[in-house]
Design a protein around this motif. Structure first.
Motif, PDB file in Angstrom:
ATOM      1  N   ASN A   1       0.827  -1.218   0.000  1.00  0.00           N
ATOM      2  CA  ASN A   1       0.000   0.000   0.000  1.00  0.00           C
ATOM      3  C   ASN A   1       0.853   1.256   0.000  1.00  0.00           C
ATOM      4  N   TYR A   2       0.232   2.338  -0.406  1.00  0.00           N
ATOM      5  CA  TYR A   2       0.959   3.577  -0.690  1.00  0.00           C
ATOM      6  C   TYR A   2       1.417   4.291   0.583  1.00  0.00           C
ATOM      7  N   ASP A   3       0.531   4.386   1.565  1.00  0.00           N
ATOM      8  CA  ASP A   3       0.820   5.231   2.718  1.00  0.00           C
ATOM      9  C   ASP A   3       1.792   4.589   3.701  1.00  0.00           C
ATOM     10  N   THR A   4       1.576   3.293   3.978  1.00  0.00           N
ATOM     11  CA  THR A   4       2.377   2.675   5.031  1.00  0.00           C
ATOM     12  C   THR A   4       3.034   1.378   4.568  1.00  0.00           C
TER      13      THR A   4
ATOM     14  N   LYS B   1       1.984   4.148  -6.631  1.00  0.00           N
ATOM     15  CA  LYS B   1       0.579   3.851  -6.296  1.00  0.00           C
ATOM     16  C   LYS B   1       0.196   2.493  -6.872  1.00  0.00           C
TER      17      LYS B   1
ATOM     18  N   TYR C   1      -5.442  11.127   9.559  1.00  0.00           N
ATOM     19  CA  TYR C   1      -5.924  11.350   8.205  1.00  0.00           C
ATOM     20  C   TYR C   1      -7.070  12.344   8.313  1.00  0.00           C
TER      21      TYR C   1
ATOM     22  N   ARG D   1      -6.583   7.648   2.748  1.00  0.00           N
ATOM     23  CA  ARG D   1      -5.451   6.825   2.330  1.00  0.00           C
ATOM     24  C   ARG D   1      -5.489   6.663   0.822  1.00  0.00           C
ATOM     25  N   GLU D   2      -4.330   6.669   0.224  1.00  0.00           N
ATOM     26  CA  GLU D   2      -4.256   6.474  -1.221  1.00  0.00           C
ATOM     27  C   GLU D   2      -4.982   5.180  -1.614  1.00  0.00           C
ATOM     28  N   ASP D   3      -4.869   4.155  -0.784  1.00  0.00           N
ATOM     29  CA  ASP D   3      -5.451   2.861  -1.129  1.00  0.00           C
ATOM     30  C   ASP D   3      -6.734   2.594  -0.346  1.00  0.00           C
TER      31      ASP D   3
END
Lengths: 327, 520
Positions: free
Chosen positions: A157-160, A176, B208, B281-283
């Motif tokens: 995943n992108y954020d973590t 992404k 967030y 979140r991006e995902d």
């Protein structure tokens, strides 16, 4: 049918035989003689009767406007209207393509890797190293796909995600991954291979174990190298196993690995163009549309297509070498 | 005994085969009045509680039911995991061990299941005889009309005497909004959340701005409701989406805010802006976390659900877990007053079509809905252990009670009654104020009695649902580089799926319905 036909032929030939019940008695006797084998088949037969043959009439739902009160056979018949939906949604071609291509990748890459792995295991001489490698390769098979989905999310995943953290720490820009449809066929195939190769190699490994040792001894006397042993003894001996496994997997080419796909992709429509297979699509249809008729229709389409593929594959194999055909 | 049961089963089967209007006369279970109590099983939604409190409550409730109607109550749970599928599959199975079924027209597929024959049609005589108190109350307000299919039969009993507000909106933090520059920490326009989100992003590095998980369309609907006079026709679903609207200006012309106007694009562009800020979140689509807990933990700037959740859960939890957070609620349509009262069939009770004891089931329902003692037992539990009455007459909880482990979990959402409901100590102090505010502006849902015929358009709706489920979540999370092109593409696919035919078919039903009632 076959039984009766052969019996008829025999009575034609053996004109002197006055006892018409003879084939029957012989059938009973044959059953008696093979009772142990038949008994061993029984659970498998029961399984298919209960889970495959008994529910088959229910496929009628696909041709009805189903309602609970009238039941499966009482509901109004609507012909092919439910199938129109499949075409209308524009998804049928995409789903068929994705399902078939993924399975081809799984089958081809999977079998190559499994055979390679089995041969490599066979070549390892250190007993403990061999056992440990086998166990390590076997392990992913026992990891639930739900966990694989979670592992994938935490890696990608992108954020973590771990992968992106690594990229960032080495000065790159995070990717992404969950928005790039093109990346997922590779990711899914990798996860599938990681999970199934170790387990699948067992069958090939067993086949190698079953090769007559005298062949290897003769090869050794003739001065064959390790590579020549593999090329001229092991690989040809694995051919029947490979073909039978191939046939089995071709029959299932319309069936996707639902658990893996659902847990990796879920509802992320950005990835559907390359990752949506029949199973996941049907699941979403039932889940969100309360639509039993259309999903039965998809299931029926899937089964018929799969059935045709089995017949076709068997026909091709029969053309090549009759001994390898299933029927 | 055995023969008797067989005979009853046969009679019930016969009754189902015969035309439905004669059902009341069959009365197969009338003869058991003096015998063993009949067990009536009620299907409810939710996770089956395991703390023993439910069983303890039933041990007190059942003697009461035995005395009144010679019956016992048992609960059957359709648990939250995959509840839509499980619920419909359970009904499809025609399981005759279930008698009463919790349903709803807006979230539990009541119309679909009624059409599919899962519910027993309830004749007036049957209701008058076996659920007289319920019959009278619902009849006095003319609400039976809300429960009839186009065959004119009653299919369920509405929870029509219970005030609740299930209109959605954002829960946000007044303390953060004040720091972001909003007067009193109050946000009054949907677009203003951009400012709030930007402030959270910059000043609350652990949080967030809006931690949200999975497929969702709140960002779009919130905008559309506040910037159009669109009125969603709740009876018409395509998958998880509601693609048909009318407008307040033209209330009998069927249209769709997914198909017409520029507002969808405006909403999608705002969502894209939010995505670029990093609001979620991006995902988010693949993320699957407990976002409400994140909000309670101060790790999300916003949470999204309805008024009832705000007054019952959010304020209490935030006050305790984030002291000084001043939780506030912004509801969709707040800018332009485009908000509706709850429909009266947001909760309803149906009788299973294959129930062996439909009359007894109605008798039990009549008691749990109208007898205060039974009602309190079923909804609140045993006084002293499950709840206490405070000096102010509010419903509170005994010392050491933890709602996350000690909840009764009877989940009776299909017949609650205002006159028996007490204010709860966990209710937001400004509950009444919020209710009054909504009461002053909310519109009556105009289409409660409209039952469009979906037989012919079902495949089209299913196909449309497929298209929407592909595009809407991505629009909501701002994932398309060019939202305008994506919307054009989606509209073309919806047209290909047969949108116009479906709309025309609904329009002609709407015309007939409006004409019948002299509305047009």
């Amino acid at each position: 049918m076959v039984m009766q036909a052969s019996a008829a032929t025999r009575t034609d030939v053996e004109e002197h035989d006055p006892v018409p019940t003879r084939p029957r008695a012989s059938l009973l006797r044959r059953i008696g003689r093979n009772r142990t084998l038949l008994l061993m088949c029984l659970p498998a037969i029961a399984f298919f009767v209960v889970f495959s043959y008994a529910p088959m009439p229910g496929a009628w739902i696909a041709f009805t406007n189903f309602n609970y009160r009238d039941g499966i056979f009482g509901s109004p018949f609507v012909g092919l209207r439910n199938f129109e939906f499949l075409v209308q949604s524009g998804q049928l071609w995409l789903l068929t393509r994705n399902t078939v291509l993924y399975n081809l990748a799984f089958i081809v890459l999977g079998n190559i890797l499994q055979i390679a792995l089995a041969i490599m295991l066979n070549e390892i001489r250190a007993k403990y190293f061999k056992k440990i490698s086998q166990a390590v390769m076997f392990l992913p098979y026992f990891i639930s796909v739900v966990l694989i989905g979670v592992i994938a999310f935490n890696l990608l995943n992108y954020d973590t995600g771990y992968v992106n953290a690594l990229i960032q720490q080495t000065g790159g820009d995070p990717i992404k991954i969950y928005s790039i449809a093109g990346a997922w066929p590779i990711i899914i195939v990798l996860f599938q291979l990681w999970q199934s190769t170790g387990y699948g190699s067992i069958v090939y490994f067993a086949a190698i174990m079953g090769i007559d040792n005298s062949l290897f001894e003769a090869a050794a006397i003739d001065g064959a190298s390790a590579w020549q042993r593999i090329r001229y003894i092991i690989l040809p001996s694995l051919k029947p196993t490979f073909i039978i496994l191939l046939l089995f997997s071709l029959g299932g080419i319309m069936n996707g690995n639902f658990g893996l796909f659902w847990n990796l992709i879920g509802n992320n429509a950005a990835l559907f163009s390359t990752t949506d297979i029949i199973e996941t699509s049907v699941y979403r249809m039932i889940l969100s549309q309360n639509n039993f008729t259309s999903s039965t229709a998809v299931g029926l389409y899937q089964s018929l297509f799969g059935f045709a593929l089995v017949l076709l594959a068997n026909w091709i194999v029969r053309r090549i070498n009759e001994d390898y055909a299933l029927f | 005994m055995m023969r008797n049961r067989l005979a009853r089963a046969a009679a019930a089967a016969l009754a189902l085969a015969v035309t439905t209007t004669t059902l009341a006369a069959c009365g197969p279970s009338d003869g058991t009045e003096s015998g063993e109590p009949t067990t009536i099983t009620m299907l409810v939604l939710g996770d089956k509680p395991t703390n023993g409190r439910l069983e303890a409550m039933l041990e007190e409730l059942n003697p009461l039911l035995e005395e009144e109607v010679n019956a016992n109550l048992d609960l059957f749970y359709v648990e939250w995991a995959d509840w839509q599928t499980q619920y419909n599959t359970q009904l499809l199975a025609g399981d005759d061990s279930i008698d009463l079924i919790t349903t709803a027209t807006d979230w539990l597929f009541a119309w679909e299941n009624a059409e599919k024959g899962a519910f027993l049609p309830l004749s007036e005589e049957m209701l008058q005889e076996h659920a007289p108190r319920t019959w009278e109350q619902v009849d006095a307000e003319g609400h039976w009309e809300l429960t009839k299919l186009d065959d004119g039969q009653i299919y369920f009993i509405p929870e029509d005497n219970f005030t609740q507000w299930t209109n959605h909106g954002f829960f946000y933090r007044g303390d953060w909004a004040a720091e972001a520059g909003f007067e009193d920490g109050t946000i009054t326009r949907f677009e203003d959340f951009t400012t709030y989100f930007e402030w959270v992003k910059e000043n609350q590095p652990d949080a967030y701005p809006w931690d949200v998980a999975g497929a969702n369309e709140a960002a779009l609907i919130g905008y559309l409701q506040g910037h159009t006079d669109g009125q969603t026709i709740g009876q018409l679903t395509a998958g998880n989406y509601f693609p048909f609207q009318t407008t307040e200006a033209d209330p009998y012309t069927v249209t769709s805010w997914y198909m017409e106007g520029d507002e969808l694009l405006e909403a999608a562009e705002l969502a894209k802006e939010w995505n670029e800020i990093g609001v979620w979140r991006e995902d988010a689509l693949n993320y699957d976390g407990q976002t409400r807990e994140q909000f309670f933990a101060g790790l999300s700037g916003v949470d999204q659900h309805h008024t009832q959740t705000y007054v019952g859960t959010i304020v209490d939890n935030m006050t305790k877990k984030q002291p000084g957070s001043d939780p506030k609620f912004f509801y969709w349509g707040q800018e332009n007053g485009n908000v509706f009262r709850d429909i009266l069939t947001h909760g309803a009770m149906a009788v299973n079509a294959t129930s062996n004891n439909p009359e007894k089931a109605l008798e039990v329902y009549d008691v749990i809905r109208n007898d205060q003692e039974a009602y309190m037992l079923l909804t609140a539990g045993i006084e002293g252990t499950d709840y206490v009455i405070t000096e102010d007459g509010e419903l509170g909880y005994p010392e050491g009670y933890d709602s996350s482990t000690d909840a009764l979990g009877s989940n009776f959402w299909a017949g609650r009654m205002d006159e028996f409901e007490l204010d709860r100590v966990t209710d937001a102090p400004n509950k009444q104020e919020i209710y009054d505010g909504l009461d002053a502006v909310a519109k009556e849902y105009p289409y409660s009695t409209f039952v469009p015929n979906k037989d012919l358009i079902d495949p089209t709706l299913a196909a449309m649902g497929g298209v929407l489920s592909e595009y809407i979540p991505q629009l909501q999370y701002g994932k398309f580089d060019d939202p305008a092109a994506a919307i054009d593409e989606m509209r073309q696919k919806l047209l290909d799926a047969g949108y116009e035919d479906a709309r025309d078919s609904i329009q002609s039903d709407m015309d007939a319905w409006a004409e019948e009632r002299g509305l047009k």
